[in-house]
Design a protein around this motif. Structure first.
Motif, PDB file in Angstrom:
ATOM      1  N   LYS B 116     -19.058   1.433 -20.554  1.00 48.42           N
ATOM      2  CA  LYS B 116     -19.074   2.682 -21.335  1.00 48.42           C
ATOM      3  C   LYS B 116     -19.484   3.855 -20.445  1.00 48.42           C
ATOM      4  O   LYS B 116     -18.913   4.944 -20.555  1.00 48.42           O
ATOM      5  CB  LYS B 116     -20.019   2.517 -22.528  1.00 48.42           C
ATOM      6  N   PHE B 118     -18.910   4.326 -17.356  1.00 45.66           N
ATOM      7  CA  PHE B 118     -17.789   4.774 -16.523  1.00 45.66           C
ATOM      8  C   PHE B 118     -16.657   5.363 -17.362  1.00 45.66           C
ATOM      9  O   PHE B 118     -15.910   6.214 -16.879  1.00 45.66           O
ATOM     10  CB  PHE B 118     -17.322   3.642 -15.608  1.00 45.66           C
ATOM     11  N   GLN B 119     -16.543   4.930 -18.614  1.00 41.19           N
ATOM     12  CA  GLN B 119     -15.590   5.594 -19.520  1.00 41.19           C
ATOM     13  C   GLN B 119     -15.992   7.051 -19.712  1.00 41.19           C
ATOM     14  O   GLN B 119     -15.150   7.943 -19.713  1.00 41.19           O
ATOM     15  CB  GLN B 119     -15.612   4.901 -20.897  1.00 41.19           C
ATOM     16  N   ILE B 121     -17.758   8.870 -17.667  1.00 42.35           N
ATOM     17  CA  ILE B 121     -17.535   9.600 -16.416  1.00 42.35           C
ATOM     18  C   ILE B 121     -16.056   9.968 -16.264  1.00 42.35           C
ATOM     19  O   ILE B 121     -15.712  11.080 -15.849  1.00 42.35           O
ATOM     20  CB  ILE B 121     -18.049   8.772 -15.213  1.00 42.35           C
ATOM     21  N   ALA B 122     -15.173   9.045 -16.649  1.00 44.16           N
ATOM     22  CA  ALA B 122     -13.731   9.339 -16.563  1.00 44.16           C
ATOM     23  C   ALA B 122     -13.374  10.562 -17.396  1.00 44.16           C
ATOM     24  O   ALA B 122     -12.472  11.327 -17.042  1.00 44.16           O
ATOM     25  CB  ALA B 122     -12.918   8.125 -17.024  1.00 44.16           C
TER      26      ALA B 122
END
Lengths: 327, 327
Positions: B116, B118-119, B121-122
């Motif tokens: 989550k 890194f989601q 951050i994307a």
């Protein structure tokens, strides 16, 4: 080139890169633990999908190679953690990480591979906007993988619906195939519509693949699959054959018999055979096979959008292979 | 505004966002497990650093808020996995996840929070190139965190050098502070030189923070720290005080005495007191305190590059707080 040949070729191509992203660093114990699974080989299906998707949209496959490695690391990270959770001692003829090292090291080796995969994605040699999209697909896949694995934990020893079964295998198997396919296409510079089509191809292919895997566990040749036939019944593994049987079997006596075998590790050979006969009679085994075939047909149709190429050919043959194998 | 007030203010600001990124989804058991630690509060030091770094470079803090959440999720992911590895039963007055649920769910809840983060951050609302840089800092931090934790596992019951000690706390504590600081600055649109300076500030602050933590474990007031003074000696915890004593103590009898207490859970109160007296005499306790103070002074000097602001003020006061606290 058929699917097997293509996989063999890809495997040879990715083995080097797979071994190039984890440098010697302290503590070497963690480094060695994190290398064990990815270095051990395997079919390399996910890297092959990344590279084929990139090639099929006319991209330069070398741009997708790091992502092929990253996706394989993510696959291996989930295997390491799954082995800890399931308490499995062996994988690919070797001791699992938590057995060969210890449990903390296994958890950390998984975490480290996970982090390394995203480090590799950050450094992809593609436009930053495309990298951002790759990141979205891959992070969603990992989030879903965790959900799927937890569902599996929750489903154990429970009889679930066909819907829950399908959702579980979608999350556990398909989403990472799909991230591989969409990510490869993005590395190849594909437009959003093409990426989406390739993503859907892989989602359905993953479903068909897993459904056929279940089918092989019951109808396959145990001398080839290496699994004792019917053992999935003893373990109470949820498959379409089981959900179908439980839903359609009206004969109360047979239903009671079937339930007495399902999830009963002490069931005799004869009892297991009877349980399998019941599934066969009611049409559950055919239903499962047909469902797998339908998913594969659906998967393949999404690729109509692509021009002919060796890479597209591989993706189609991989889908066919999913439902035409003995192992 | 002093560090404590600023932290309180930030904590109130980030609590809402922290609770907004994990939607209700099946299986709810995993969702609830993954929410437990981040929802439970805490000092929110890392989110505060993200926001302050963004503000200190003249950025719009709302752009950094999602990253503040992501970094807190990563911190919590490591806590969940650490608790599994250490077999700890309680945290923040609550049962740890592997106790309240089960171990597979705890491993998965950690993995899910990681994904989550890194989601989030994307999806950062900043230029893709800046997002890519944020991703590089954060993935490096997670890779290093795993290394640091493994080092800790390896160091246990071993006497290591000052160098290894420093490397371990750098990886275990500083790198995530540093990713928070650099990431916040990137969200604020800082140039590479400024990002690097802020990153170095946080690395040294983290070192100073951890060194002072060790110091408090020996020289602190146990009624305030809640730790029984000297217990770190019994546990054989590696600190600068220990590495210094082992290196500088020439009196063989005292050295033997000291070693007999170190890592000896059965050592009596008197023996522990003696061990502490030995460290004090040789100057190890002062040495540790001085080392922490030096790191903090070094950390602060990196911020000379920034113009005056409330956010810079906070970062400086946070560094001061690290070596001027009782808890």
């Amino acid at each position: 080139m058929d699917a097997k040949q293509y996989l063999k070729k890809t495997s040879a191509e990715v083995d080097g890169p797979i071994k190039s992203y984890i440098p010697d660093e302290e503590p070497m114990r963690l480094i060695e633990a994190s290398r064990q699974y990815p270095y051990a080989g395997g079919k390399r299906m996910r890297p092959a999908i990344v590279l084929a998707a990139c090639g099929a949209v006319g991209g330069d496959k070398s741009k997708a190679m790091p992502l092929a490695v990253a996706i394989e690391y993510i696959h291996n990270f989930t295997l390491i953690h799954d082995d800890v959770m399931d308490g499995d001692d062996m994988r690919r003829g070797m001791k699992t990480i938590h057995v060969a090292y210890d449990e903390p090291t296994a958890i950390l080796a998984g975490d480290a591979l996970f982090a390394k995969a995203f480090q590799i994605i950050a450094d992809l040699d593609i436009p930053a906007d495309a990298m951002r999209e790759v990141l979205r697909y891959v992070t969603k896949a990992v989030w879903d993988l965790a959900r799927g694995q937890e569902m599996d934990v929750c489903n154990e020893h429970q009889l679930v619906s066909e819907e829950v079964y399908t959702e579980t295998i979608l999350l556990k198997t398909s989403v990472l195939f799909a991230a591989a396919a969409a990510g490869g296409a993005l590395c190849g510079g594909a437009d959003a519509k093409t990426v989406e089509a390739i993503n859907k191809f892989a989602l359905d292919m993953g479903l068909g693949f897993q459904m056929y895997d279940d089918y092989l566990g019951i109808a396959g040749d145990s001398s080839k699959t290496g699994k004792s036939v019917g053992n999935d019944l003893r373990k109470g593994k949820c498959t379409l054959m089981v959900t179908y049987t439980l839903e359609h079997l009206k004969d109360e006596k047979k239903l009671a018999k079937f339930k007495s075998v399902l999830g009963n590790m002490d069931a005799t050979e004869d009892e297991v055979r009877e349980g399998m006969e019941i599934m066969k009679e009611i049409g559950a085994i055919d239903y499962n096979k047909k469902a797998a075939e339908d998913k594969i047909a659906s998967a393949k149709s999404y690729l109509d959008i692509l021009p002919e190429s060796e890479d597209k050919e591989f993706m189609l043959s991989l889908a066919d292979y999913a439902i035409n194998r003995e192992v």
